[in-house]
Design a protein around this motif. Structure first.
Motif, short mmCIF file in Angstrom:
data_model
loop_
_atom_site.label_atom_id
_atom_site.label_comp_id
_atom_site.label_asym_id
_atom_site.label_seq_id
_atom_site.Cartn_x
_atom_site.Cartn_y
_atom_site.Cartn_z
N UNK A 48 0.59 -1.25 -0.16
CA UNK A 48 -0.87 0.14 -0.06
C UNK A 48 0.58 1.04 0.13
N UNK A 49 0.22 1.88 -0.79
CA UNK A 49 1.49 3.08 -0.50
C UNK A 49 1.10 4.48 0.80
N UNK A 50 1.91 4.95 0.76
CA UNK A 50 2.36 6.16 2.13
C UNK A 50 2.87 7.28 1.20
N UNK A 51 2.57 7.87 2.49
CA UNK A 51 3.11 9.61 1.67
C UNK A 51 4.60 9.72 2.05
N UNK A 52 5.70 9.99 0.93
CA UNK A 52 6.31 10.24 0.63
C UNK A 52 6.77 11.78 0.81
N UNK A 53 8.23 12.34 1.64
CA UNK A 53 8.58 13.16 1.64
C UNK A 53 8.61 14.69 0.61
N UNK A 54 8.39 13.82 -0.42
CA UNK A 54 7.92 15.12 -1.78
C UNK A 54 6.86 14.79 -1.91
N UNK A 55 6.19 14.53 -1.13
CA UNK A 55 4.51 14.64 -1.40
C UNK A 55 3.91 13.89 -2.30
N UNK A 56 4.17 12.67 -2.75
CA UNK A 56 3.81 12.04 -3.19
C UNK A 56 3.41 10.64 -2.87
N UNK A 96 -8.36 5.50 1.90
CA UNK A 96 -7.13 6.21 0.86
C UNK A 96 -7.40 7.19 -0.20
N UNK A 97 -7.51 8.56 0.02
CA UNK A 97 -7.48 9.77 -1.19
C UNK A 97 -7.36 9.43 -2.36
N UNK A 98 -7.95 9.32 -3.50
CA UNK A 98 -7.36 9.23 -4.96
C UNK A 98 -6.39 10.61 -5.37
N UNK A 99 -5.38 9.69 -5.44
CA UNK A 99 -3.97 10.67 -5.72
C UNK A 99 -4.66 11.33 -7.05
N UNK A 100 -4.48 12.42 -7.28
CA UNK A 100 -4.95 12.96 -8.13
C UNK A 100 -3.87 13.46 -9.24
N UNK A 101 -2.55 13.24 -8.57
CA UNK A 101 -1.06 13.71 -9.44
C UNK A 101 -0.71 15.40 -9.25
N UNK A 102 0.84 16.20 -9.39
CA UNK A 102 1.29 17.45 -8.55
C UNK A 102 0.42 17.37 -7.44
N UNK A 103 1.21 16.58 -6.50
CA UNK A 103 0.61 16.22 -4.53
C UNK A 103 -0.64 16.44 -4.52
N UNK A 104 -2.06 16.44 -5.33
CA UNK A 104 -3.14 16.40 -4.70
C UNK A 104 -3.54 14.94 -4.53
N UNK A 105 -4.99 15.23 -3.50
CA UNK A 105 -5.63 14.22 -2.99
C UNK A 105 -6.69 14.64 -2.65
N UNK A 106 -7.86 13.71 -3.27
CA UNK A 106 -8.98 13.80 -3.41
C UNK A 106 -10.24 13.04 -2.69
N UNK A 154 -6.71 17.73 -0.74
CA UNK A 154 -5.83 18.25 0.11
C UNK A 154 -4.18 18.48 -0.89
N UNK A 155 -3.86 19.43 -0.76
CA UNK A 155 -2.67 20.12 -2.02
C UNK A 155 -1.62 20.37 -1.06
N UNK A 156 -0.90 19.71 -1.37
CA UNK A 156 0.98 18.93 -1.16
C UNK A 156 2.00 19.79 -1.16
N UNK A 157 1.12 20.69 -2.27
CA UNK A 157 2.26 21.57 -3.51
C UNK A 157 3.44 22.97 -1.81
N UNK A 158 2.76 22.68 -1.45
CA UNK A 158 3.50 23.43 -0.45
C UNK A 158 4.43 23.27 0.07
N UNK A 159 4.75 21.56 0.48
CA UNK A 159 4.62 20.31 1.44
C UNK A 159 4.11 19.96 2.07
N UNK A 160 4.87 18.61 2.68
CA UNK A 160 3.61 17.67 3.78
C UNK A 160 3.52 18.64 5.28
N UNK A 161 4.03 19.61 5.44
CA UNK A 161 3.81 20.31 6.48
C UNK A 161 3.26 22.08 6.07
#
Length: 164
Positions: free
Chosen positions: A29-37, A66-76, A148-155
C-alpha cells in the motif's frame, strides 16, 4: 475515477456492495513520501464508505480510506453528507499511511472552509482532526469534494472543500 496513472488495489465488498480502491507502490500500500507523492489516508469518526451508518472508519486503521492521488501532490475524496459523511459531526484526520505513524497535525494543515475546521487541541478537536464549525452542517444529500494540496510541502497542507 480520476486518479493519476499508477497501481491500485481494488477490492469488492459484496456484503456492502461497493469497491475499495487503494493506491499501491509495488506490492505494498502506498505511503506519503517526503516529496508529497504517494498516498494520504483518513482515519477517524464520522466518515465511511459506502455509508457511515454501516461502515464507519472510526479509529480502526484497517478501515482507513485512501484519498485518490490526482497527481501534482493533490489528493481527493468525494463524500455525500448524511450518507458517507455525517452532516453534523466529524472527527477524523489525514495520515501518511494506512495505520498509525505519520499524520497531519494542526500546524501542518490549513483550510479556509466556512464549514469545517482543523483541530488545534484547544478548539474541540485534537491537533489535526477535522470538525464541523458550531452552528454549521454539511447539507444532507449534497456531495462534497475534499482536496488536500501538498504542493507547498507536507507540513503546509491546504484543504479545500467544494460542493459538487
Amino acid at each position: 475515477f480520476k486518479g493519476s496513472t499508477g497501481k491500485y488495489r481494488v477490492t469488492a465488498d459484496f456484503n456492502l456492495k461497493y469497491f475499495v480502491v487503494e493506491a499501491m507502490t509495488g506490492n505494498d500500500l502506498a505511503k506519503l513520501q517526503d516529496d508529497g507523492s504517494g498516498a494520504v489516508w483518513i482515519i477517524g469518526e464520522g466518515i465511511g464508505k459506502p455509508k457511515v451508518s454501516v461502515n464507519q472508519v472510526g479509529w480502526n486503521t484497517d478501515k482507513a480510506l485512501c484519498l485518490v492521488p490526482l497527481g501534482n501532490k493533490k489528493y481527493q475524496i468525494t463524500v455525500k453528507a448524511g450518507e458517507s459523511i455525517n452532516s453534523d459531526n466529524i472527527n477524523f484526520k489525514f495520515f501518511h499511511q494506512k495505520g498509525w505513524g505519520g499524520e497531519f497535525g494542526g500546524t501542518d494543515l490549513t483550510t479556509t472552509s466556512d464549514i469545517v475546521f482543523v483541530g488545534d487541541g484547544k478548539n474541540g478537536r485534537d491537533s489535526g482532526n477535522l470538525g464541523i464549525k458550531t452552528a454549521k452542517v454539511l447539507e444532507t444529500g449534497k456531495t462534497y469534494v475534499f482536496t488536500l494540496d501538498l504542493a507547498a510541502g507536507n507540513k503546509k497542507a491546504v484543504l479545500t472543500i467544494a460542493t459538487k
